[in-house]
Every structure is written in structure tokens, then in C-alpha cells.
Design a protein around this motif. Sequence first.
Motif, PDB file in Angstrom:
ATOM      1  N   UNK A   1       0.222  -1.224   0.155  1.00  0.00           N
ATOM      2  CA  UNK A   1      -0.162  -0.298   0.145  1.00  0.00           C
ATOM      3  C   UNK A   1       0.644   1.458   0.230  1.00  0.00           C
ATOM      4  N   UNK A   2       2.087   0.905   0.444  1.00  0.00           N
ATOM      5  CA  UNK A   2       3.084   2.437   0.714  1.00  0.00           C
ATOM      6  C   UNK A   2       3.316   3.104  -0.352  1.00  0.00           C
ATOM      7  N   UNK A   3       3.832   1.370  -0.983  1.00  0.00           N
ATOM      8  CA  UNK A   3       4.546   1.539  -2.364  1.00  0.00           C
ATOM      9  C   UNK A   3       3.521   1.757  -3.772  1.00  0.00           C
ATOM     10  N   UNK A   4       2.608   1.681  -3.062  1.00  0.00           N
ATOM     11  CA  UNK A   4       1.554   2.038  -4.299  1.00  0.00           C
ATOM     12  C   UNK A   4       1.335   3.267  -4.686  1.00  0.00           C
ATOM     13  N   UNK A   5       1.181   3.708  -3.503  1.00  0.00           N
ATOM     14  CA  UNK A   5       0.596   5.395  -2.893  1.00  0.00           C
ATOM     15  C   UNK A   5       1.505   6.011  -3.296  1.00  0.00           C
ATOM     16  N   UNK A   6       2.523   6.097  -3.322  1.00  0.00           N
ATOM     17  CA  UNK A   6       3.946   7.074  -3.432  1.00  0.00           C
ATOM     18  C   UNK A   6       3.945   6.725  -5.178  1.00  0.00           C
ATOM     19  N   UNK A   7       3.494   5.845  -5.597  1.00  0.00           N
ATOM     20  CA  UNK A   7       3.710   5.891  -7.554  1.00  0.00           C
ATOM     21  C   UNK A   7       2.508   6.995  -7.507  1.00  0.00           C
ATOM     22  N   UNK A   8       1.369   6.330  -6.938  1.00  0.00           N
ATOM     23  CA  UNK A   8       0.223   7.437  -7.252  1.00  0.00           C
ATOM     24  C   UNK A   8       0.360   8.608  -7.793  1.00  0.00           C
ATOM     25  N   UNK A   9       0.680   8.855  -5.891  1.00  0.00           N
ATOM     26  CA  UNK A   9       1.146  11.055  -5.654  1.00  0.00           C
ATOM     27  C   UNK A   9       1.734  11.217  -7.286  1.00  0.00           C
ATOM     28  N   UNK A  10       2.945  10.599  -7.479  1.00  0.00           N
ATOM     29  CA  UNK A  10       4.543  10.773  -7.747  1.00  0.00           C
ATOM     30  C   UNK A  10       3.516  11.344  -9.629  1.00  0.00           C
ATOM     31  N   UNK A  11       2.701  10.459  -9.660  1.00  0.00           N
ATOM     32  CA  UNK A  11       2.323  10.422 -10.966  1.00  0.00           C
ATOM     33  C   UNK A  11       1.300  11.718 -11.608  1.00  0.00           C
ATOM     34  N   UNK A  12       0.455  11.781  -9.919  1.00  0.00           N
ATOM     35  CA  UNK A  12      -0.601  12.777 -10.458  1.00  0.00           C
ATOM     36  C   UNK A  12       0.031  14.341 -10.474  1.00  0.00           C
ATOM     37  N   UNK A  13       1.323  14.377  -8.927  1.00  0.00           N
ATOM     38  CA  UNK A  13       2.016  15.539  -9.062  1.00  0.00           C
ATOM     39  C   UNK A  13       3.668  15.089  -9.684  1.00  0.00           C
ATOM     40  N   UNK A  14       4.036  14.885 -11.168  1.00  0.00           N
ATOM     41  CA  UNK A  14       5.446  14.794 -11.568  1.00  0.00           C
ATOM     42  C   UNK A  14       6.335  15.454 -11.155  1.00  0.00           C
ATOM     43  N   UNK A  15       6.569  16.810 -10.949  1.00  0.00           N
ATOM     44  CA  UNK A  15       7.204  17.449 -10.876  1.00  0.00           C
ATOM     45  C   UNK A  15       7.571  17.864  -8.917  1.00  0.00           C
ATOM     46  N   UNK A  16       7.041  17.530  -8.281  1.00  0.00           N
ATOM     47  CA  UNK A  16       7.273  17.246  -6.650  1.00  0.00           C
ATOM     48  C   UNK A  16       8.155  16.780  -6.453  1.00  0.00           C
ATOM     49  N   UNK A  17       9.323  17.531  -6.073  1.00  0.00           N
ATOM     50  CA  UNK A  17      10.607  17.072  -5.604  1.00  0.00           C
ATOM     51  C   UNK A  17      10.027  15.948  -3.729  1.00  0.00           C
ATOM     52  N   UNK A  18      10.982  14.890  -3.545  1.00  0.00           N
ATOM     53  CA  UNK A  18      11.555  14.542  -2.609  1.00  0.00           C
ATOM     54  C   UNK A  18      11.928  15.191  -1.333  1.00  0.00           C
ATOM     55  N   UNK A  19      11.699  15.459  -0.519  1.00  0.00           N
ATOM     56  CA  UNK A  19      12.115  16.091   0.954  1.00  0.00           C
ATOM     57  C   UNK A  19      14.031  15.827   0.652  1.00  0.00           C
ATOM     58  N   UNK A  20      13.977  14.774   0.512  1.00  0.00           N
ATOM     59  CA  UNK A  20      15.287  14.160  -0.607  1.00  0.00           C
ATOM     60  C   UNK A  20      16.198  14.845  -1.344  1.00  0.00           C
TER      61      UNK A  20
END
Length: 213
Positions: A130-149
Motif C-alpha cells: 500500500x505504501x509503494x502504490x500510494x507513492x507511485x500514485x502521488x508521483x503520477x499526479x504530481x510528477x514535478x514535486x521533489x521529495x524531501x531528499x
Amino acid sequence: MKYILADNQELTRFALESLLTKDNANVVYKATDKAGLVALLKEHECATVLLDYTLFDFTDEDQLLIVAERFSLSEWILISEELTPPFMRRVIYSSHQFSIVFKDGSIHELRDALQSVSHHQRFISQRALEAIITQQQEEEEHPNILTTTETEIVKAIAQGKTTKEIATERFSSVHTITTHRKNIFRKLGINTAHEVVKYALRAGLIDSSEFYI
């Protein structure tokens, strides 16, 4: 079955050893650091490693993947209190040797993982999936958002630090930082460090007084 416990949390190690030795046919070895783990794998290449990555002395996931690739007959069950979605995704996409469970999961889940691995099948807990799928969905919805790192690395680049300096500061490998740089450039649609500086200034990550021409 041969198992290597690579967990420096004494209570967990005791519980895992008790569970594994209920079957008298199982043999359990213990490693307290990466060097000891590698030494055991040299002797027992087909062993299953139960590793708490967060409590062990691996520098980053690259180092972990290199060790797993070196001992390609080994199986790994990552068992930790917390693993980040990017880490889990990188590990399971890179190698089929890895299974994932969490320490706050049920004993049935751990038994299922051990059973799967004994048949050379990977086991990924529902929480990890679930954690992996959620992150993938967030990246697809906001592809240009940088992670904290990535944001921290952007700031470091804008401050004029080299890839080697950033890697040293973050206790990471040059390869890992280089990969982050490529991802940052792709997400921001840029090609040069100069463009990173302009982005960092616009985003308020650095003050103009920090940048000297």
C-alpha cells in the motif's frame, strides 16, 4: 533451512530465534554488522537473511543490493519498524531476493513470509504494498514535486557543493547522489546546475546572499 539473523535489537533477535528453532531442522546464525554478515554468507550462500536494515551498518540501499547480488542464492526478509516507500520500491524492483514485513505486523504475517521464502517465493506485506502504490500514485499526479531528499540536494547543489561533497555530508554513495541529480533534472525539466540555482532562488530554498558570482 539456514537462517542468518542480522538484527541488533536484542528482544527481536531473541523472538525470531525462538520462532525459527521450533523446527529442530533449522540452523540459526547471528551477525552484528555488515562484515560479519558477509562472512557468514560466504560459508552459507543459500541462507535466508532476516535483516533490520535501519539498525545495521549499510551505508545505503546500493550497498545492500551489491551484497545481495554477490550472494545470489541467498534470500532476504527485511523486517523493520519503518522503511520508506522509495527504499522499498528500489529494493523490490531491483531484486527478487527481497521480501518485506514490519515488526508491528502479526506473527501470522511473519510465518507466511518464512513459508513463502522457503519455497523461493517473495512475500511483500500488505502495508508495504500500500505504501509503494500510494507513492507511485502521488508521483503520477504530481510528477514535478521533489521529495524531501531531492529538495535538500537541490539546496546543496545551489550552494555550490560537488556531488562528492554532498555524498560525504549525507553518508551516501556518489552513485546515489548522481541518481538523485538525474531525477531532479528530469522532474524540473532542466539540464544544468545553473538552472538548479535559479530554481532554488525562485523556490526560496536559498537566499540570494548565499549565492556568489
